[in-house]
Design an enzyme around this catalytic site. Structure first.
Site, PDB file in Angstrom:
ATOM      1  N   HIS A 157      -4.166   8.609  42.194  1.00  0.00           N
ATOM      2  CA  HIS A 157      -3.258   8.466  41.058  1.00  0.00           C
ATOM      3  C   HIS A 157      -2.326   7.269  41.209  1.00  0.00           C
ATOM      4  O   HIS A 157      -1.659   6.884  40.256  1.00  0.00           O
ATOM      5  CB  HIS A 157      -2.431   9.750  40.885  1.00  0.00           C
ATOM      6  N   HIS A 169     -12.940  16.189  44.834  1.00  0.00           N
ATOM      7  CA  HIS A 169     -13.067  17.413  44.034  1.00  0.00           C
ATOM      8  C   HIS A 169     -13.781  18.504  44.825  1.00  0.00           C
ATOM      9  O   HIS A 169     -13.544  19.693  44.607  1.00  0.00           O
ATOM     10  CB  HIS A 169     -13.840  17.128  42.744  1.00  0.00           C
TER      11      HIS A 169
END
Length: 655
Positions: free
Chosen positions: A172, A417
């Site tokens: 991010h 993930h």
């Protein structure tokens, strides 16, 4: 060429007219639904939408050219160079990343296109998502998810859950793909019942995921279509194909803490003694609250508000919110220490010096603690990612573009993930344990208010992440962004595969060749490179080995014992990015003239465990290395013990 431009303009107007029709017919996403959360989470800014509108014109003009068998790229581009003058003596980074590279001021800056390591694979050579070599549609991303990702995870992860969280925070900090919205900035629906019965109402940026009718989870809710909207397009001059936009800087520069525009930064600064703004919970400093009673984030009616940070994704789930809070506190802690040492420094100097030091800490922790776990010593040396133990780094290369690659942003760095656990594990100071389903914490800061930071930190440093493998928790595979009134959410694994196709990411075989590995020419060879059972499952899904998507194949790769937690193709594509982010960053913390030798010596003491200790509410103990589980080599130590967990001596910053 002028006629082509007006053709493109007409297509943009047609899109506007369709959006008006959808609005009039009230065909929209349900507020607070998982898909609504997802699009708000990836919301594009007004500037990104302006760039996208320009790209729609250029892209359709390009398609008109192709119909006439003209293959040259449309000159009309969408990227505006706003750089004017770069001051080579400016000691601090620009917030938007501009002028880091003095010869190419836009490199790595916000609102620029991701770079391509390979040309994209679009079925129409311009923008249409990839198809199989035979011309048929590729298998449904959800079908792949069901076939590959439902196996039980193997045991033996050598990382704490904090490793996954750190990777997410770093991701991010360097990538934020803009996702298409309508003209007014509202989410787009692709699976509304009226659209499914009348395709003429389907928005041109729709690329929904087909859900099999016999889906073991979604069939009970009669879901056959998963919402998915394409990333905002951007067209660069003379480029034939669609590109995608990064809304933040590509440098590892704390943009998740400070933002990537002057306005974002201004909203976060207190303009007092170099500090960032804070709010209060139980007499402790936390991120500024978003006092919006109509927000779908948090529980505003119960005064459980979400928070403002440099990246809007800070509220995605409670563990990530804790990481953002820790770094806000670290900035303010450093600003206070610098002010005590230099009472004559003004607010701007204190802020910039604290920010500069925070960025150095982020870079050092990432390359000193996180990357060695990913790659292992073998690949750290292979890709020249080893940090120096003393002296200055002389590898800065002004011809190296640090801009994030498209494959890194949309595919390779999504390996994390698979590390996600199904629950948030909390530990109190007394050792009491509490487990919460992960989906209960999406955009829900309740735990933050009721339990505080320390219980979350203890949990993230005690709980182990799942291994990087072709298995993904159902908490993000079936319940991503599930709202409190819904029984299901979205599928992160399907979304990732669909996003890579949306971006034109070539197949797994193309990336093997790019990385210098042998091309797979048969399914038998694929079994040698991947987990055998997964290779057989891929054979049932795809027509050809040349069709296999990068994400499911790379997650299934066999791993070397001495090569970290990633397979070889993941290591190659991710290491390539981190190498450029180091050698292409003029302000890299190890570079000469960024810090003095004495300052650099102190920065090299920094560990994530020290940052967590210094900025928790009252954390007393932690293991020496937060990304590794407790062991004889990594014992639990006292935060107050500066021998086990060294502290920075700020004296070298005295003016």
């Amino acid at each position: 060429m002028k006629k082509d431009y007006f053709y493109g303009r007409d297509k943009l107007n047609e899109k506007y007219e369709l959006e008006e029709e959808l609005t009039k017919k009230d065909i929209r996403l349900k507020n607070g639904s998982p898909a609504h959360f997802h699009q708000i989470f990836l919301k594009s800014t007004e500037r990104a939408r302006e760039i996208a509108n320009c790209a729609v014109i250029a892209e359709n003009a390009q398609k008109k050219l192709k119909k006439r068998d003209e293959t040259s790229g449309v000159k009309y581009g969408c990227m505006q160079n706003t750089s004017t003058y770069c001051n080579s003596k400016q000691p601090y980074r620009e917030i938007d990343g501009r002028c880091n590279n003095l010869k190419n001021p836009d490199w790595g800056s916000s609102y620029t296109a991701f770079i391509r390591l390979l040309d994209p694979d679009y079925s129409d050579k311009i923008s249409a998502p990839r198809k199989s070599r035979s011309g048929k549609d590729l298998p449904s991303a959800r079908l792949i998810s069901n076939s590959l990702y439902t196996r039980k995870s193997q045991v033996g992860s050598r990382c704490t859950l904090m490793t996954m969280l750190w990777g997410l925070f770093v991701d991010h900090d360097v990538t934020n793909t803009a996702v298409s919205q309508d003209r007014s900035g509202l989410p787009i629906t692709c699976c509304h019942k009226d659209i499914l019965s009348n395709n003429s109402l389907c928005h041109p940026e729709c690329y929904p995921i087909k859900v099999p009718k016999d889906d073991k989870f979604y069939s009970q809710y009669n879901v056959t279509c998963m919402e998915f909207v394409r990333a905002s397009p951007v067209k660069t001059p003379y480029s034939v194909y669609r590109q995608q936009l990064n809304q933040i800087t590509s440098y590892l520069d704390g943009s998740a803490i400070y933002g990537s525009t002057d306005q974002e930064l201004s909203n976060l600064r207190s303009f007092y003694s170099g500090r960032l703004k804070v709010s209060d919970i139980h007499k402790t400093e936390v991120l500024p609250k978003i006092y919006d009673k109509n927000s779908f984030c948090g529980l505003p009616k119960e005064k459980l508000f979400c928070f403002q940070a440099g990246d809007r994704r800070a509220n995605e789930h409670v563990e990530l919110t804790v990481i953002h809070t820790i770094w806000m506190r670290e900035h303010n802690r450093l600003a206070e220490a610098l002010e005590n040492l230099n009472p004559d420094w003004d607010d701007e100097t204190l802020f910039q010096e604290a920010r500069k030091l925070v960025i150095a800490e982020l870079q050092h922790i990432t390359y000193n603690e996180y990357l060695p776990l990913l790659f292992g010593v073998e690949n750290i040396n292979k890709y020249n990612l080893k940090l120096l133990s003393d002296g200055y780094f002389d590898g800065y290369n002004a011809s190296s573009d640090a801009t994030a690659s498209n494959v890194f942003a949309s595919a390779a760095f999504r390996f994390g993930h698979s590390q996600v656990q199904s629950y948030v594990q909390l530990y109190s100071s007394k050792g009491d344990e509490k487990k919460l389903p992960l989906h209960d914490t999406f955009f829900n800061p309740t735990v933050f208010y009721t339990e505080g930071l320390d219980d979350v930190i203890r949990g993230a440093t005690k709980q182990r992440s799942k291994i990087v493998w072709s298995q993904i928790s159902d908490e993000v595979r079936n319940r991503l962004f599930q709202s409190h009134y819904s029984h299901y959410g979205m599928d992160l694994s399907s979304i990732s595969i669909q996003r890579s196709r949306d971006h034109g990411i070539p197949s797994y075989n193309k990336w093997r060749e790019y990385c210098g590995f042998s091309k797979i020419t048969s399914w038998e060879q694929l079994e040698d490179a991947l987990d055998e059972e997964n290779a057989k499952r891929l054979k049932k899904l795809y027509e050809s080995v040349d069709d296999v998507d990068l994400i499911p194949a790379a997650l299934s790769e066999r791993k070397s014992e001495n090569a970290g937690i990633l397979g070889p193709t993941h290591s190659c594509l991710i290491a390539e990015q981190f190498a450029r982010m180091r050698i292409g960053d003029r302000f890299w913390y190890e570079n000469k003239d960024v810090f003095s030798p004495d300052q650099l010596r102190e920065i090299r003491k920094v560990t994530l465990s020290r940052v967590l200790c210094d900025n928790s509410d009252n954390l007393l103990t932690i293991q020496k290395w937060a990304l590794h589980p407790e062991s004889k080599k990594n014992p639990i130590v006292h935060c107050a013990n500066s021998t086990d967990i060294p502290e920075i001596n700020f004296q070298p910053w005295s003016s």
